[in-house]
Write a protein that holds these residues in place. Structure first.
Motif, PDB file in Angstrom:
ATOM      1  N   SER A 127       0.767  -1.166   0.119  1.00  0.00           N
ATOM      2  CA  SER A 127       0.026  -0.052   0.023  1.00  0.00           C
ATOM      3  C   SER A 127       0.988   1.330  -0.150  1.00  0.00           C
ATOM      4  O   SER A 127       0.223   2.407  -0.269  1.00  0.00           O
ATOM      5  N   GLU A 128       2.186   0.968   0.012  1.00  0.00           N
ATOM      6  CA  GLU A 128       3.100   2.215   0.210  1.00  0.00           C
ATOM      7  C   GLU A 128       3.578   2.498  -1.138  1.00  0.00           C
ATOM      8  O   GLU A 128       3.867   1.823  -2.063  1.00  0.00           O
ATOM      9  N   SER A 129       3.679   3.932  -1.541  1.00  0.00           N
ATOM     10  CA  SER A 129       4.147   4.249  -2.897  1.00  0.00           C
ATOM     11  C   SER A 129       5.519   4.796  -2.638  1.00  0.00           C
ATOM     12  O   SER A 129       6.236   5.050  -3.960  1.00  0.00           O
ATOM     13  N   THR A 130       6.227   4.947  -1.854  1.00  0.00           N
ATOM     14  CA  THR A 130       7.589   5.414  -1.753  1.00  0.00           C
ATOM     15  C   THR A 130       8.199   4.564  -0.588  1.00  0.00           C
ATOM     16  O   THR A 130       7.654   4.005   0.504  1.00  0.00           O
ATOM     17  N   LEU A 131       9.537   4.034  -0.822  1.00  0.00           N
ATOM     18  CA  LEU A 131      10.155   3.389   0.234  1.00  0.00           C
ATOM     19  C   LEU A 131      11.725   3.898  -0.114  1.00  0.00           C
ATOM     20  O   LEU A 131      12.263   4.520  -0.742  1.00  0.00           O
ATOM     21  N   SER A 132      12.523   3.569   1.142  1.00  0.00           N
ATOM     22  CA  SER A 132      13.854   4.036   1.153  1.00  0.00           C
ATOM     23  C   SER A 132      14.726   2.727   0.406  1.00  0.00           C
ATOM     24  O   SER A 132      13.981   1.689   0.253  1.00  0.00           O
ATOM     25  N   LEU A 133      16.010   3.419  -0.242  1.00  0.00           N
ATOM     26  CA  LEU A 133      16.615   2.233  -0.976  1.00  0.00           C
ATOM     27  C   LEU A 133      17.021   1.058  -0.309  1.00  0.00           C
ATOM     28  O   LEU A 133      17.055  -0.109  -0.731  1.00  0.00           O
ATOM     29  N   ARG A 134      17.047   1.465   0.930  1.00  0.00           N
ATOM     30  CA  ARG A 134      17.531   0.295   1.949  1.00  0.00           C
ATOM     31  C   ARG A 134      16.508  -0.712   1.971  1.00  0.00           C
ATOM     32  O   ARG A 134      16.475  -1.798   2.230  1.00  0.00           O
ATOM     33  N   GLU A 135      15.321  -0.193   2.052  1.00  0.00           N
ATOM     34  CA  GLU A 135      14.111  -1.076   2.389  1.00  0.00           C
ATOM     35  C   GLU A 135      13.769  -1.925   1.008  1.00  0.00           C
ATOM     36  O   GLU A 135      13.279  -2.989   1.053  1.00  0.00           O
ATOM     37  N   ILE A 136      14.012  -1.036   0.007  1.00  0.00           N
ATOM     38  CA  ILE A 136      13.789  -1.549  -1.325  1.00  0.00           C
ATOM     39  C   ILE A 136      14.579  -3.005  -1.520  1.00  0.00           C
ATOM     40  O   ILE A 136      14.145  -3.913  -1.781  1.00  0.00           O
TER      41      ILE A 136
END
Length: 953
Positions: A127-136
């Motif tokens: 449901s999230e549209s943005t994530l940190s690169l670390r979380e990606i």
């Protein structure tokens, strides 16, 4: 970061139509922090390209590296932790596994905590549209680099690739309810305790147990459960010997006492055949699926030790079941094939079977393949067993997704199997589940694996069984208690012990209890034929005429055929008016009359629609409209049965196995496979030897498949001449030394007692009759027909309607009916022969004017041997020498088969002389002149009435 592993190929678009240009991707990611959009230096000169774009175009610029940059190559797939599933420990340089590799994309450690807008092509955000690169990176690693490795990037369909990504990338997709976990644990208990029970009771018996891959049982049950939920009613399975008893017990639900009694060495066999070892037997069972509460029919096809040979057989049976149900899209019937890793990579029939998967007349609308990847083949290390990274790479040729999974993670296995079943029933395409596991014991329970794999088996001996691992996990999380777990074990152990007690009461083993393809209503309740008679095979003349008229016409309007074909159709019309048939028209009338009677006819093989020799033409092609065809055979009557004629792929092993399986499904179909040339059947020898010749004896499985094998010595060289009749006759089970009792039902009884029927017809009428007899018999036997080549157009090889009308029958022997028959006491030589050589003999006899001195009798049915009719012929000419004439070489053909049988019927009082070509290594010469010289030589011998004077037999 030391544990970060990334699958870059999962981050970009998934199909060719999204690969055209960077600007078309629309994947510009923006930082959520204040300021302008985040941009990074480009290692590929791309200025403002995103991290994901940079990785993706790096792969495009170096296509050779594409197969090495996927997460499955670094996924933790091996339960033992000692091998890389793809045989390669190399970690591709563009996978971010450590911080220093960030520089490959001109990134720094600080960039890991910047947040980016997720592209629409990924599902990792949920449901999230943005994530940190670390979380990606973490989420991608969790999806692609843990206990599941996915291969699907080669599929060139956007929808299918996105479907797979959604199933695995969406956060939380692998969460199971407590009830689902408890069910999985119970299934693992049954799988493992079954093997433990057999090991305790019969420690020195071969059983090819499943230890090391016990998760296969819940895996198969999950596939069946999910498929049942999606509407499947009939599942047909094929598998090798490993784990077969466990599948029979815990998937098919065979009565345990029926399995346990197989281990009793004192168990007597019922008089039903020679039988087979317990880990080859099949089973058919209808039951309620407990998960969906729907009826499900499960059939496990019996098979030999020849690994993967059963694959096309299962597919053929599945296709037939779909056909009879009108299930054109495979929504009711499906197949599951279980493979071993070494065989899946090594056996060519796997490739042949895959290439049938999308052909219109052979597709089963998707198969779920489950590979039990023991990481060893008998004693052979994978590095010596295949050249490909994975044993499953053969599946890539048909764009089948491949799901690798660590078999010591039961929940991952179950999820993958559920997705695989859903994939098959959504897209009707093949899918492969690769269960990366181990083999706790040797190849069989008596084998010592430490001889050849000492390090692997030291680790296996230390390996905690998957049941204990999973039980400990569920107990720790509070899903079950230790007491509940122990009670589940005790419950199943008690079931096994009770069944073991009942098994001791079994005194006779009935193979028919293990039948994989029953034919309800065809036999009586005891499995015996309802009669031992066969009605006349002739048909009314008006039916012959009607079929002849349709065969010589084009039923569709405005359909332009080839001018050469117009001449052929006019020829058929002329023959019909003259009440005559050639070979092609006789076949047309046999097929057409069976269709009228409601019998489905299927003819398959290379080039069968036209016929190798351009004689059949069952499919007409419009010369002006591409792909517009007409099958006149399907326009005979409004309510006729359907006729299927289909050119096959250039395969014998796979296609013959497929047609054998098709013929298993119902006795009310004439299923024929035609070899392009008769000798080509030897690339399908495994199917002939292991299934067709021996199937009934081993598995009480009747089968009426017909093999059409073009045969004849015509100077065409060693590869297009002989269908190797000697091989079929050598495998025939009739006793050459047993003098039979000529009872009233001898002809039909003899057919019932044989393992197959071998014929070489010399007339179109007899070909017509033997095809119809195949269906009118009260049982089914394989029929081997050596079909002609030059006789297809031989002016003398024609038959009259009088030989085909009502009241006529197949002639096992065609006796002499000329001058010699009218004065048998004057005959000096009686020549027996079969097939095309008859016409050579008649022509030579006429040229020498020996019609009154030499009689010629044809054996049309060679096996089972027509003892009664041969005896009549021999006694009719008491003063004649007896000779057998064949065009094949002496060490081939029929002579070694017929000679001892002649001796039996003649009580060894008269010899049967050989006339034919001398022994040879090759079936025929490649030199036309040599062929003609050898033909003249044996014809001269046949009519030299002094040829055998002074010789001893």
């Amino acid at each position: 970061m030391s544990q970060l592993r990334l699958l870059p190929s999962r981050l970009g678009p998934q199909a060719t139509r999204l690969l055209s240009a960077r600007d078309a991707l629309g994947l510009s990611w923006r930082s959520r922090s204040s300021g302008p959009p985040a941009t990074f230096p480009s290692s590929r000169g791309g200025g403002g390209a995103s991290y994901m774009e940079e990785m993706y175009f790096a792969w495009l610029e170096n296509p050779r590296s594409v197969h090495k940059i996927r997460g499955h190559h670094v996924a933790q797939l091996d339960p033992l932790g000692i091998l890389d599933a793809d045989l390669d420990s190399f970690v591709p340089s563009d996978l971010i596994t450590t911080i220093d590799k960030l520089a490959f994309y001109d990134l720094q450690e600080a960039d890991l905590d910047k947040e980016f807008q997720l592209p629409t092509t990924t599902f990792i955000g949920g449901s999230e549209s943005t994530l940190s690169l670390r979380e990606i990176i973490r989420r991608l690693e969790s999806t692609y680099c843990q206990h599941i490795g996915l291969e699907f990037m080669f599929i060139n369909d956007v929808e299918q690739c996105q479907w797979i990504r959604q199933k695995f990338e969406t956060p939380g997709v692998m969460r199971f309810s407590s009830e689902e976990k408890r069910t999985l644990l119970a299934r693992l208990v049954r799988s493992m305790r079954f093997e433990d029970f057999l090991a305790r009771k019969w420690s020195s018996e071969k059983r090819f147990g499943l230890e090391g891959c016990e998760v296969m049982i819940p895996a198969l049950k999950t596939i069946i459960d999910k498929s049942s939920e999606m509407g499947i009613e009939n599942v047909i399975l094929g598998m090798p010997h490993r784990g077969r008893l466990n599948v029979l017990a815990n998937v098919i639900r065979k009565d345990l006492e029926q399995i346990f009694c197989q281990f009793d060495p004192k168990l007597e066999a019922a008089d039903e055949g020679s039988g087979d070892v317990k880990y080859h037997l099949g089973m058919y069972h209808e039951r309620i699926n407990r998960v969906t509460n729907r009826n499900i029919t499960l059939s496990l096809v019996a098979n030999p030790s020849h690994l993967e040979a059963v694959d096309p057989v299962v597919q053929g049976k599945t296709k037939a079941e779909q056909f009879y149900r009108g299930d054109t899209h495979g929504k009711k019937v499906m197949s599951i094939l279980v493979h071993g890793d070494a065989a899946f990579a090594g056996q060519g029939v796997v490739y042949e079977t895959f290439h049938l998967s999308d052909l219109p007349s052979y597709t089963t609308n998707g198969t779920v393949h489950v590979v039990v990847n023991n990481q060893i083949g008998f004693t052979t290390d994978p590095r010596m067993a295949r050249s490909s990274p994975y044993p499953t790479d053969v599946a890539r040729v048909v764009n089948a997704p491949i799901f690798h999974v660590n078999a010591d993670d039961p929940e991952a296995v179950i999820y993958v199997c559920s997705v695989a079943a859903e994939w098959r029933n959504t897209f009707n395409k093949d899918v492969v589940v690769d269960l990366v596991c181990y083999r706790r014991r040797g190849h069989n329970e008596m084998d010592e694996p430490m001889f050849t794999q000492p390090l692997m088996y030291k680790q296996i001996h230390r390996q905690v069984p998957v049941l204990k691992k999973y039980a400990d996990k569920l107990i720790a999380e509070g899903t079950v208690t230790l007491q509940e777990f122990e009670e589940e074990i005790a419950k199943y152990d008690r079931i096994c012990e009770e069944a073991y007690g009942r098994s001791k009461d079994k005194k006779i083993l009935h193979i028919k209890h293990w039948l994989d393809s029953p034919w309800p209503g065809f036999f009586n309740v005891d499995g015996e034929p309802k009669s031992m008679t066969c009605p006349a095979t002739g048909i009314p003349e008006d039916v012959l005429t009607h079929i002849g008229n349709v065969a010589s016409s084009v039923p569709l309007e405005d359909f332009k055929i080839h001018t050469g074909l117009s001449r052929i159709l006019r020829g058929r019309a002329d023959m019909t008016r003259n009440r005559a048939v050639d070979w092609a028209l006789a076949e047309y009338m046999a097929f057409g009359s069976l269709l009228k009677e409601g019998t489905h006819v299927r003819l398959s093989g290379q080039d069968v629609e036209r016929g190798t020799f351009s004689h059949r033409h069952h499919v007409l092609h419009d010369q002006e409209v591409d792909r517009r065809t007409c099958v006149p055979m399907n326009h005979l009557w409004p309510d006729q049965a359907p006729y299927t004629v289909c050119n096959s792929s250039l395969s014998e092993y796979g296609v013959l196995g497929f047609e054998l399986g098709y013929a298993m499904a119902s006795p009310n179909a004439l299923v024929l496979w035609e070899a392009q040339f008769g000798d080509f059947h030897n690339t399908a020898q495994c199917i002939i030897d292991q299934f067709i010749s021996t199937g009934q004896a081993k598995w009480v499985r009747h089968n009426g498949i017909v093999l059409l094998l073009p045969h004849g010595m015509e100077g065409m060289g060693p590869e297009h001449s002989s269908a190797r009749p000697e091989r079929f006759l050598q495998m025939s089970n009739d006793d050459s030394d047993a003098y039979p009792a000529f009872t009233e039902d001898f002809e039909v009884r003899q057919l019932y007692d044989c393992n197959w029927i071998v014929v070489n017809c010399s007339t179109p009428a007899n070909y017509f009759h033997v095809l119809r007899r195949q269906i009118l018999l009260p049982f089914r036997k394989p029929l081997i027909i050596f079909t002609p080549k030059s006789l297809l157009r031989h002016p003398e090889a024609k038959s009259s309607f009088d030989q085909m009308v009502s009241g006529t029958n197949f002639q096992r022997v065609i006796p002499e009916d000329g001058a010699a028959a009218r004065a048998p006491e004057q005959v000096r030589r009686l020549v027996f022969c079969t097939g095309k050589v008859y016409y050579d003999l008649v022509r030579e006899r006429s040229s020498q004017g020996l019609e009154e001195q030499v009689a010629i009798t044809r054996l049309e049915q060679i096996s089972p041997f027509p003892f009664d009719l041969v005896k009549q012929e021999a006694e009719k000419y008491p003063g004649a020498e007896l000779a057998w004439c064949q065009e094949e070489h002496k060490n081939m053909g029929y002579y070694d088969y017929i000679s001892p049988r002649f001796m039996t019927i003649l009580s060894r009082a008269r010899p049967i002389w050989y006339v034919g070509r001398d022994p040879a290594a090759a079936p025929a010469t490649g030199n036309r002149n040599t062929h003609l010289v050898s033909l003249k030589k044996f014809l001269d011998t046949a009519f030299n009435l002094q040829a055998f004077e002074g010789k001893t037999f």
